[in-house]
Write an enzyme that holds these catalytic residues in place. Sequence first.
Site, PDB file in Angstrom:
ATOM      1  N   LEU A   1       2.589   3.780  -4.202  1.00 48.53           N
ATOM      2  CA  LEU A   1       1.616   4.881  -4.166  1.00 48.53           C
ATOM      3  C   LEU A   1       2.189   6.197  -3.657  1.00 48.53           C
ATOM      4  O   LEU A   1       1.943   7.263  -4.231  1.00 48.53           O
ATOM      5  CB  LEU A   1       0.440   4.508  -3.244  1.00 48.53           C
ATOM      6  CG  LEU A   1      -0.659   3.620  -3.785  1.00 48.53           C
ATOM      7  CD1 LEU A   1      -0.152   2.250  -4.174  1.00 48.53           C
ATOM      8  CD2 LEU A   1      -1.762   3.466  -2.752  1.00 48.53           C
ATOM      9  N   ASP A   2       2.939   6.100  -2.567  1.00 43.05           N
ATOM     10  CA  ASP A   2       3.314   7.326  -1.850  1.00 43.05           C
ATOM     11  C   ASP A   2       4.053   8.358  -2.704  1.00 43.05           C
ATOM     12  O   ASP A   2       3.766   9.560  -2.600  1.00 43.05           O
ATOM     13  CB  ASP A   2       4.146   6.977  -0.598  1.00 43.05           C
ATOM     14  CG  ASP A   2       3.342   6.126   0.380  1.00 43.05           C
ATOM     15  OD1 ASP A   2       2.127   5.947   0.158  1.00 43.05           O
ATOM     16  OD2 ASP A   2       3.933   5.628   1.353  1.00 43.05           O
TER      17      ASP A   2
ATOM     18  N   HIS B   1       0.826  -1.208   0.000  1.00 42.19           N
ATOM     19  CA  HIS B   1       0.000   0.000   0.000  1.00 42.19           C
ATOM     20  C   HIS B   1       0.865   1.265   0.000  1.00 42.19           C
ATOM     21  O   HIS B   1       0.346   2.372  -0.111  1.00 42.19           O
ATOM     22  CB  HIS B   1      -0.907  -0.025   1.236  1.00 42.19           C
ATOM     23  CG  HIS B   1      -1.868   1.117   1.312  1.00 42.19           C
ATOM     24  ND1 HIS B   1      -2.560   1.583   0.226  1.00 42.19           N
ATOM     25  CD2 HIS B   1      -2.239   1.908   2.344  1.00 42.19           C
ATOM     26  CE1 HIS B   1      -3.330   2.597   0.590  1.00 42.19           C
ATOM     27  NE2 HIS B   1      -3.146   2.810   1.866  1.00 42.19           N
ATOM     28  N   CYS B   2       2.200   1.104   0.115  1.00 39.30           N
ATOM     29  CA  CYS B   2       3.016   2.312   0.327  1.00 39.30           C
ATOM     30  C   CYS B   2       3.912   2.686  -0.848  1.00 39.30           C
ATOM     31  O   CYS B   2       3.713   3.717  -1.482  1.00 39.30           O
ATOM     32  CB  CYS B   2       3.863   2.124   1.576  1.00 39.30           C
ATOM     33  SG  CYS B   2       2.883   1.920   3.059  1.00 39.30           S
ATOM     34  N   ILE B   3       4.903   1.831  -1.133  1.00 36.12           N
ATOM     35  CA  ILE B   3       5.963   2.248  -2.074  1.00 36.12           C
ATOM     36  C   ILE B   3       5.424   2.564  -3.475  1.00 36.12           C
ATOM     37  O   ILE B   3       5.847   3.544  -4.083  1.00 36.12           O
ATOM     38  CB  ILE B   3       7.098   1.186  -2.128  1.00 36.12           C
ATOM     39  CG1 ILE B   3       7.549   0.786  -0.715  1.00 36.12           C
ATOM     40  CG2 ILE B   3       8.287   1.682  -2.950  1.00 36.12           C
ATOM     41  CD1 ILE B   3       8.141   1.886   0.120  1.00 36.12           C
TER      42      ILE B   3
END
Length: 445
Positions: A276-277, A272-274
């Site tokens: 998207l962020d 969910h992070c790399i």
Amino acid sequence: MIKNDLKSLITDKNACVGVIGLGYVGLPLIVEFSLEGFPTIGFEVDGTKVESINKGRSHIVDVPSSDVEKCIAGGKFEATSDFSKLSKCDVVIICVPTPLRKTKDPDMSFILASGGEIKKYMRKGQLVILESTTYPGTTDEILQPMFEKAGFKLDVDFLLAFSPERVDPGNPEFQTHNIPKVVGGVSKDSGEVASELYSTIVDEVHLVSSARVAEACKLWENTFRAINIGMANEMAKVCSALGIDSWEVVRAAATKPFGFMAFYPGPGIGGHCIPLDPHYLSWKARQHGFDSQFITLAEQINSGMPKYVAALVRDALNENEKSVKGSKILILGVAYKKDIDDMRESPALSVIDLLRSRGAEVVYHDDFVEEVTFDHAYTIGDGEPLYNQELTDELLSSADCVVICTEHSGVDYSRVCELSSVIVDTRNALNEDIRNGSKAKIVRL
Ligand SMILES: NC(=O)c1ccc[n+]([C@@H]2O[C@H](COP(=O)([O-])OP(=O)(O)OC[C@H]3O[C@@H](n4cnc5c(N)ncnc54)[C@H](O)[C@@H]3O)[C@@H](O)[C@H]2O)c1
């Protein structure tokens, strides 16, 4: 005075801590506060999660059910979908998702919904902290005016801070209590009180001058990761073109005790992070007239990896005088990383989709993931769900090609090498000893 009142509630562990969103981030966090002795209330829109948490069951790998049971039994923790209980909380921490829209713009709807519920039940004397990863300015541009419009005054009626979550699911060494916590308040008092709160559950708190610095810090960290993984993927392709073993190169480079940090190639980036962020950062930068080329390039390289892997499969099959079409391809590991069950943005989905769109029969083994579903909006293959297959000798020997997408620890890779005819290893799961004794054709990134 709000600052002193909240500080004494925190020191006495009487502050009621509410956490909105009980997922990978929210559940471990609320369990830490509860085990520390704080009264806690978890707010969650998913009724199934609420029910199972209240029965003492955890749906997060890193949170043992025994801890949830202990919290529930202690009578100081409950999960609920009743947001009116927000008014009981002295502290409210928001841990809801921050996905991207199809246009790759930030989807702020979850933060807006949480802010709306807080506003609805707000009372004087509350500290609100945003933990969801987001672009710099969210806390003071969105949440602060929302509460102020409802008639509450910063530093008089409420405090507001941002503190990024750095949890690394599946990492047994670093968990909530020993990952340093960065905290930034929209006001001095907000930062101070939020720091004091986190100091009760984490070993080290790093207070920065503003919520914006804390928001930017998280995006800097994850953009750093996305770009370096992009570079590792690029280097793997360069090494392959030069006939050099990229894994041996990076292992050698990693012996340098300064100025180098090892990142490894793979089939793409997930979670969910790399993936998207960095888009949150580039979106905000674009609004200020700045185009982040590094982010764009890393995204292109990383999102192109599943295609590269599919091409490796095609070439490996070709050498065995087989085509992708009609071949049986076994994917080992579909979660986005080792030893966890998280499928969000997993590159294995794209690899499967690409191979199926070219006519392959794809099956998978991953003991962490019982079923794989595909988002039809993006799917080019047939989009049918897949189910975990037991890793039998028969399955291994019947596959025309085995693709290691994620190297879970529970898999016996010697047996995989012994029984398979063609293997594409995207994670360097097969060490030299295993490879040397194998008759399989092995292709590595
Ligand atoms: N997963 C990670 O490793 C990680 C690490 C660091 C930061 N983050 C960030 O933390 C945030 C949360 O991520 P996550 O992985 O915990 O997500 P998640 O999907 O695991 O959990 C979010 C939870 O919030 C619930 N929810 C959604 N809307 C809600 C609402 N309005 N009210 C109450 N509950 C609601 C969902 O049902 C879900 O259970 C994201 O911004 C993410 O980028 C995640």
